[in-house]
Design an enzyme around this catalytic site. Sequence first.
Site, PDB file in Angstrom:
ATOM      1  N   HIS A  72       0.886  -1.178   0.019  1.00 46.80           N
ATOM      2  CA  HIS A  72      -0.004   0.049   0.067  1.00 46.80           C
ATOM      3  C   HIS A  72       0.914   1.306  -0.138  1.00 46.80           C
ATOM      4  O   HIS A  72       1.720   1.075   0.863  1.00 46.80           O
ATOM      5  CB  HIS A  72      -1.024   0.106   1.290  1.00 46.80           C
ATOM      6  N   TYR A 200      -9.031   5.043   7.938  1.00 47.45           N
ATOM      7  CA  TYR A 200      -9.063   5.448   9.481  1.00 47.45           C
ATOM      8  C   TYR A 200     -10.079   6.445   9.676  1.00 47.45           C
ATOM      9  O   TYR A 200      -9.868   7.435   9.057  1.00 47.45           O
ATOM     10  CB  TYR A 200      -7.946   5.885   9.951  1.00 47.45           C
ATOM     11  N   PRO A 292      -3.155  -0.147  18.991  1.00 48.17           N
ATOM     12  CA  PRO A 292      -3.302  -0.673  17.811  1.00 48.17           C
ATOM     13  C   PRO A 292      -3.487   0.195  16.475  1.00 48.17           C
ATOM     14  O   PRO A 292      -3.084   0.027  15.513  1.00 48.17           O
ATOM     15  CB  PRO A 292      -4.267  -1.731  17.400  1.00 48.17           C
ATOM     16  N   LYS A 296       1.891  -0.415  15.079  1.00 44.45           N
ATOM     17  CA  LYS A 296       3.229  -0.495  15.634  1.00 44.45           C
ATOM     18  C   LYS A 296       3.867  -1.645  16.234  1.00 44.45           C
ATOM     19  O   LYS A 296       4.879  -2.200  16.351  1.00 44.45           O
ATOM     20  CB  LYS A 296       3.679   0.533  16.266  1.00 44.45           C
ATOM     21  N   TYR A 384       4.319   6.169  10.165  1.00 38.14           N
ATOM     22  CA  TYR A 384       3.472   5.178   9.666  1.00 38.14           C
ATOM     23  C   TYR A 384       4.307   3.932   9.006  1.00 38.14           C
ATOM     24  O   TYR A 384       3.999   3.045   9.113  1.00 38.14           O
ATOM     25  CB  TYR A 384       2.314   5.539   8.898  1.00 38.14           C
TER      26      TYR A 384
HETATM   27  P1  FAD Z   1       2.629 -12.443  21.113  1.00 41.16           P
HETATM   28  O1  FAD Z   1       2.345 -12.443  19.743  1.00 41.16           O
HETATM   29  O2  FAD Z   1       1.614 -12.347  22.270  1.00 41.16           O
HETATM   30  O3  FAD Z   1       3.552 -13.708  21.247  1.00 41.16           O
HETATM   31  C1  FAD Z   1       3.693 -14.383  22.744  1.00 41.16           C
HETATM   32  C2  FAD Z   1       3.796 -15.924  22.639  1.00 41.16           C
HETATM   33  O4  FAD Z   1       4.145 -16.501  23.940  1.00 41.16           O
HETATM   34  C3  FAD Z   1       2.402 -16.496  22.259  1.00 41.16           C
HETATM   35  O5  FAD Z   1       2.548 -17.533  21.076  1.00 41.16           O
HETATM   36  C4  FAD Z   1       1.849 -17.013  23.588  1.00 41.16           C
HETATM   37  O6  FAD Z   1       1.055 -18.220  23.348  1.00 41.16           O
HETATM   38  C5  FAD Z   1       3.117 -17.545  24.106  1.00 41.16           C
HETATM   39  N1  FAD Z   1       3.430 -17.721  25.670  1.00 41.16           N
HETATM   40  C6  FAD Z   1       2.741 -16.720  26.541  1.00 41.16           C
HETATM   41  N2  FAD Z   1       2.949 -17.177  27.988  1.00 41.16           N
HETATM   42  C7  FAD Z   1       3.742 -18.343  27.669  1.00 41.16           C
HETATM   43  C8  FAD Z   1       4.131 -19.206  28.641  1.00 41.16           C
HETATM   44  N3  FAD Z   1       4.243 -19.067  29.884  1.00 41.16           N
HETATM   45  N4  FAD Z   1       4.901 -20.224  28.155  1.00 41.16           N
HETATM   46  C9  FAD Z   1       5.279 -20.331  26.730  1.00 41.16           C
HETATM   47  N5  FAD Z   1       4.575 -19.500  25.906  1.00 41.16           N
HETATM   48  C10 FAD Z   1       3.797 -18.534  26.224  1.00 41.16           C
HETATM   49  N6  FAD Z   1       0.984  -4.489  15.461  1.00 41.16           N
HETATM   50  C11 FAD Z   1       1.211  -4.407  14.259  1.00 41.16           C
HETATM   51  O7  FAD Z   1       2.402  -4.236  14.190  1.00 41.16           O
HETATM   52  N7  FAD Z   1       0.574  -3.895  13.280  1.00 41.16           N
HETATM   53  C12 FAD Z   1      -0.849  -4.023  13.504  1.00 41.16           C
HETATM   54  O8  FAD Z   1      -1.625  -3.321  12.292  1.00 41.16           O
HETATM   55  C13 FAD Z   1      -1.398  -4.398  14.622  1.00 41.16           C
HETATM   56  N8  FAD Z   1      -2.672  -4.564  14.836  1.00 41.16           N
HETATM   57  C14 FAD Z   1      -3.245  -5.134  15.914  1.00 41.16           C
HETATM   58  C15 FAD Z   1      -4.583  -5.460  16.139  1.00 41.16           C
HETATM   59  C16 FAD Z   1      -5.059  -6.127  17.181  1.00 41.16           C
HETATM   60  C17 FAD Z   1      -6.567  -6.160  17.503  1.00 41.16           C
HETATM   61  C18 FAD Z   1      -4.296  -6.493  18.092  1.00 41.16           C
HETATM   62  C19 FAD Z   1      -4.719  -7.368  19.442  1.00 41.16           C
HETATM   63  C20 FAD Z   1      -2.874  -6.352  17.984  1.00 41.16           C
HETATM   64  C21 FAD Z   1      -2.407  -5.633  17.138  1.00 41.16           C
HETATM   65  N9  FAD Z   1      -0.998  -5.504  16.963  1.00 41.16           N
HETATM   66  C22 FAD Z   1      -0.573  -4.952  15.658  1.00 41.16           C
HETATM   67  C23 FAD Z   1       0.034  -5.985  17.991  1.00 41.16           C
HETATM   68  C24 FAD Z   1       0.760  -7.214  17.803  1.00 41.16           C
HETATM   69  O9  FAD Z   1      -0.352  -8.253  17.150  1.00 41.16           O
HETATM   70  C25 FAD Z   1       1.521  -7.526  18.735  1.00 41.16           C
HETATM   71  O10 FAD Z   1       2.345  -6.793  19.137  1.00 41.16           O
HETATM   72  C26 FAD Z   1       2.340  -8.749  18.511  1.00 41.16           C
HETATM   73  O11 FAD Z   1       1.688  -9.949  18.583  1.00 41.16           O
HETATM   74  C27 FAD Z   1       3.645  -8.990  19.490  1.00 41.16           C
HETATM   75  O12 FAD Z   1       4.466 -10.016  19.224  1.00 41.16           O
HETATM   76  P2  FAD Z   1       5.069 -10.984  20.333  1.00 41.16           P
HETATM   77  O13 FAD Z   1       5.684 -11.943  19.543  1.00 41.16           O
HETATM   78  O14 FAD Z   1       5.846 -10.060  21.232  1.00 41.16           O
HETATM   79  O15 FAD Z   1       3.969 -11.436  21.482  1.00 41.16           O
HETATM   80  C1  PHB Z   2      -5.183  -4.587  10.807  1.00 39.04           C
HETATM   81  O1  PHB Z   2      -5.235  -4.633   9.636  1.00 39.04           O
HETATM   82  O2  PHB Z   2      -5.561  -5.513  11.481  1.00 39.04           O
HETATM   83  C2  PHB Z   2      -4.912  -3.381  11.344  1.00 39.04           C
HETATM   84  C3  PHB Z   2      -4.449  -2.439  10.492  1.00 39.04           C
HETATM   85  C4  PHB Z   2      -4.362  -1.053  10.968  1.00 39.04           C
HETATM   86  C5  PHB Z   2      -4.019  -0.915  12.254  1.00 39.04           C
HETATM   87  C6  PHB Z   2      -4.471  -1.971  13.168  1.00 39.04           C
HETATM   88  C7  PHB Z   2      -4.892  -3.159  12.628  1.00 39.04           C
HETATM   89  O3  PHB Z   2      -3.756   0.319  12.759  1.00 39.04           O
END
Ligand code: FAD
Ligand code: PHB
Length: 390
Positions: A72, A200, A292, A296, A384
Amino acid sequence: MRTQVGIVGAGPAGLMLSHLLARLGIDSIIVENRSRAYVEARIRAGVIENWAADLLAETGVGARMQREGLVHEGIEIGLHGERRRIDFKRLTGRGIMVYGQHEVVKDLIAARLAAGGKIEFEISDTTVHDFDGKQPKIRFKKNGQVQEFSCDFIAGCDGFHGICRPSVPAGVITEYERVYPFGWLGILSESPPPSHELIYSYTERGFGLYSMRSETISRLYLQCAPDEDLAKWPDEKIWQELKRRLGPDGEKILKTGKVLEKGVTAMRSFVIEPMQTGRLFLTGDAAHIVPPTGAKGMNLAIADVLFFSRALDEFYRSGKTALLEGYTKKCLARVWKAQRFSWWMTSMLHLNPADNAFDRRRQFAELDYVTTSEAASKSLAENYVGLPID
Ligand code: FAD
Ligand code: PHB
């Protein structure tokens, strides 16, 4: 069992760390309490910053993203239904990649397993030990049996609700937090997105976001209460509200379809300092959360593990610890800028129940400014698409 780096969590942070380390010749084991099928189906983020998409491609895990992901070159911002475009390509020379986080997770798991990487899924009772010395240990249960391995370092990649952050001794960590008085009700649906770019939308009814996973799958969000009761939101009501928050042409341009997934996410900003203690290093959501609206979270998780992998590379090559010691400072310089941007986007686009009529007009003026001033729209665009990484 022994390895060089013990990794707790197979989300984007843990998997990408294991992948980057393997390329540097550093051995790791990942322990994950969910099943492979569960983590591969968990719908989360959708936007990958420019540099992070390049990193996935350059390190050999970007082929499917490059085929199936959507590049995009801008976003649209709705102001009471009038949509204005911010042209990232013109303003920054760069774009973003729209590709689901669970697809990144699938690609990373496939790559790790194909390369002989070790991931223990469906474990329980994870605990981390002795990270104040040189031989930390990770203990867990697999099929009811206690297992343990030792390592040189532990990477806490276990997300916001994980066990690594709470294992840090009291008094080491300072927490910085803001909880917002709203959340997002999100759906994944079998329907084409209303526009080929993300919208947005700021309206008097609250914020709406119109994103996608492909040309036939939409990812749509509505601002709601942080503890919104999903039972009060039958699909019909969600579609009606999504149409209203899109604008006068919402009825016409928002196609409905089968709702594949539905959920409510509360919103917070959260950072810990420091992100390390002894030989335990926290990464991604285990160390910081952003609302979100700035897209980021996953990108910060990838940045942290890139910095950590470089520090480990320096340590194993030369015995030097300068990059390991500087890990927190290096990560937080980026994290706080992403916090600022995510907080700003969130505050600008949502209706805050604590705000009054003055604030609404101020918000409108800010959106008007950001979508008409070259300087202001460039600032939004460069944040962004992702600030440069070094
Ligand atoms: P997580 O993805 O949470 O991974 C942690 C892992 O550890 C999981 O698999 C979990 O099961 C495991 N775990 C937990 N506890 C234990 C334990 N005790 N023992 C073993 N394993 C364990 N970010 C963006 O960059 N762009 C976006 O557009 C965006 N949109 C989002 C929209 C929504 C609705 C949400 C909820 C989040 C969004 N995010 C976005 C944020 C992004 O999803 C998170 O920042 C990302 O998942 C972080 O990755 P992580 O690996 O740090 O943590
Ligand atoms: C998504 O596609 O899930 C999404 C996109 C942009 C955002 C958050 C989530 O800011």
